[in-house]
Structures are given as structure tokens and as C-alpha cells.
Enzyme design. Structure first.
Site, PDB file in Angstrom:
ATOM      1  N   TYR A 121       0.801  -1.227   0.000  1.00 26.57           N
ATOM      2  CA  TYR A 121       0.000   0.000   0.000  1.00 26.57           C
ATOM      3  C   TYR A 121       0.844   1.292   0.000  1.00 26.57           C
ATOM      4  O   TYR A 121       0.829   2.034  -0.969  1.00 26.57           O
ATOM      5  CB  TYR A 121      -0.942  -0.007   1.220  1.00 26.57           C
ATOM      6  CG  TYR A 121      -2.055   1.009   1.124  1.00 26.57           C
ATOM      7  CD1 TYR A 121      -3.232   0.720   0.441  1.00 26.57           C
ATOM      8  CD2 TYR A 121      -1.908   2.275   1.682  1.00 26.57           C
ATOM      9  CE1 TYR A 121      -4.243   1.666   0.319  1.00 26.57           C
ATOM     10  CE2 TYR A 121      -2.905   3.225   1.565  1.00 26.57           C
ATOM     11  CZ  TYR A 121      -4.068   2.908   0.891  1.00 26.57           C
ATOM     12  OH  TYR A 121      -5.051   3.848   0.764  1.00 26.57           O
ATOM     13  N   HIS A 186      -5.465   4.826  12.644  1.00 28.82           N
ATOM     14  CA  HIS A 186      -5.891   5.509  11.410  1.00 28.82           C
ATOM     15  C   HIS A 186      -5.674   7.017  11.455  1.00 28.82           C
ATOM     16  O   HIS A 186      -6.205   7.745  10.617  1.00 28.82           O
ATOM     17  CB  HIS A 186      -7.350   5.170  11.043  1.00 28.82           C
ATOM     18  CG  HIS A 186      -7.606   3.695  10.963  1.00 28.82           C
ATOM     19  ND1 HIS A 186      -6.917   2.862  10.110  1.00 28.82           N
ATOM     20  CD2 HIS A 186      -8.456   2.899  11.657  1.00 28.82           C
ATOM     21  CE1 HIS A 186      -7.332   1.624  10.280  1.00 28.82           C
ATOM     22  NE2 HIS A 186      -8.271   1.619  11.220  1.00 28.82           N
TER      23      HIS A 186
END
Ligand code: DCM
Ligand code: MG
Length: 232
Positions: A121, A186
Site C-alpha cells: 500500500y 488511522h
């Protein structure tokens, strides 16, 4: 194969969505740590718990992605097109690239970028954002994916397949090692500091891994190319 890595640049991206969405970056955090701090981690005198190194360089930037965040990305990151616009954040432009390059060049060389699931990613997406600006990182830059490295190290030390030991997400590893949830999941800086503590927990193995098995930034392929960029 790299020589001895001197600086480890732990980094994480928050974005508009998953790879299938051709995501754009909304937040980037890089935390640079010298090898010496990883070889000699400090511990709390009373509890013996691992502590973050005292000496950390940090670069954390919020970025106007120029495309819509998916509802899921907004839900987990707390970022939206609205709050990024309200705070007048700038796009990922040539000045953003210059800041990142200067930050890397400030560190003792050679440097290694460290990201959790970086191969899947963060590395390819950072490569895409750089290519969209017609740029790339310069000099030798190495890459280490802590998810892949920790899986392989477990595999090496055991006949049990790594997968059967449970999840290798950042939050699962953090919980396994420190018996609590990581803070600020996050949020790019929260994820980076959790990754740094996970790294410290396995520092001897991961330092050796970095010196012998890290890959080269020049070989990272972009997640998608400029022609596939979609705007809002
Ligand atoms: N992401 C997503 N949906 C998920 C998990 C992640 O869209 N279920 C995207 C948005 C996040 C980015 O990936 O900003 C990076 O994830 P992480 O916060 O785990 O670093
Ligand atoms: Mg993150």
C-alpha cells in the site's frame, strides 16, 4: 543488499480509499529514528515498559486530496473533503515533494523507509504521488515492510505457518505485544508511533532484517499511473 542502515523513516499514509479506488493521500507522517535509538531502546524505570526514543524527527502534513474520500475512509480517519478544505490544506504538490526529500536528506545516510504493509500500500502509493509530480526520491533509499518482515521472522522461528498465529495487522500485533489497543489508529502519526513501538519490541531481528533483506525504493512500482488519476 544494503550496507548498514543508519536512519529508519517510519511512515504512514491516510488516504481517500483502497487501492481499487485509485486513492490520493490526505495525510502523511514520517518519523525518523537513528539506528542508535533502536539498538538501545529506553524503558520506563518503574514498569520496564518500552518507551519511544527521545530523539525523533517528525514531518506530518495534511493534504487536500483533490478527490472524494470514500465514506469508510472518512469514518476511520476523521478526515473529510470538508474539514481539509476548511483548514485550507494544500494539494500534494512539488513543494510537498521538496519537504519530504529535504526531510530524508537531513537524516544520517543511508535511510530506510519503514511502513506496515508498505509493499502492498504505502510504498506504491507514495511512488504514484511522486510520479504525478514528475519526481522521485533521490539517492539510495531502502524499504522495509514490517508486516511482511514480522510474518517471515515468525515463519523462520517456527514450523507453524505465520498465518495460523493470528492477524498481522498493526493493531493486532500491537495488542499481542503490549496487551492493549494502540492509540489513535488511522491517524497517520498514531499508526507510525504504534509501528515504531512494534519495531522496538522486535528490534534485534528487524534491524538485521533491514540490513540484509530490505528492498530498494527504485524498484517500487506505482500503485497506478498519472493517466488513471480521477478527480472529484
Ligand atoms: N482504508 C480504507 N478502508 C479500510 C482501511 C483503510 O479506505 N477499511 C484506506 C483509508 C486509510 C488508508 O487506507 O486512510 C490507510 O489505512 P491505515 O489507516 O490502516 O494506515
Ligand atoms: Mg494509518
Amino acid at each position: 543488499m544494503p550496507t548498514l542502515i543508519k536512519s529508519f523513516i517510519f511512515f504512514d499514509l491516510e488516504t481517500t480509499g483502497l487501492p481499487k479506488d485509485n486513492p490520493k493521500v490526505t495525510e502523511i507522517c514520517l518519523v525518523a529514528v537513528h539506528r542508535a535509538s533502536l539498538e538501545n531502546p529506553t524503558r520506563d524505570a518503574a514498569t520496564g515498559n518500552l518507551q519511544l526514543p527521545r530523539i525523533l524527527d517528525k514531518l506530518c502534513l495534511f493534504i487536500d486530496p483533490g478527490k472524494s474520500l470514500t465514506p469508510k475512509a472518512t469514518e476511520i480517519t476523521g478526515l473529510s473533503n470538508g474539514n481539509l478544505a476548511q483548514c485550507e490544506k494544500q494539494t500534494f504538490d512539488s513543494r510537498t515533494v521538496a519537504l519530504i526529500k529535504e526531510f530524508l536528506q537531513r537524516q544520517a545516510q543511508p535511510v530506510c523507509l519503514v511502513a506496515h504493509n508498505g509493499n502492498g500500500y504505502d510504498f506504491p502509493l507514495l511512488k504514484t504521488e511522486l510520479q504525478l509530480q514528475g519526481q522521485d526520491l533521490s539517492g539510495p533509499v531502502y524499504c522495509l515492510d514490517t508486516m511482511q518482515a514480522l510474518k517471515s521472522l515468525d515463519q523462520r522461528h517456527s514450523t507453524t505457518p505465520a498465518e495460523s498465529r493470528g492477524s498481522y495487522t498493526l493493531s493486532a500485533l500491537y495488542k499481542r505485544f503490549f496487551l492493549e489497543d494502540p492509540k489513535d489508529s488511522h491517524f497517520a502519526e498514531g499508526d507510525v508511533l504504534a509501528m515504531l513501538l512494534v519495531f522496538l519490541y522486535k528490534a534485534d531481528d528487524l534491524l538485521e532484517w533491514a540490513d540484509t533483506k530490505s528492498s530498494n525504493w527504485a524498484e517500487v512500482l506505482p500503485m497506478y499511473g498519472p493517466r488513471l488519476q480521477q478527480t472529484v
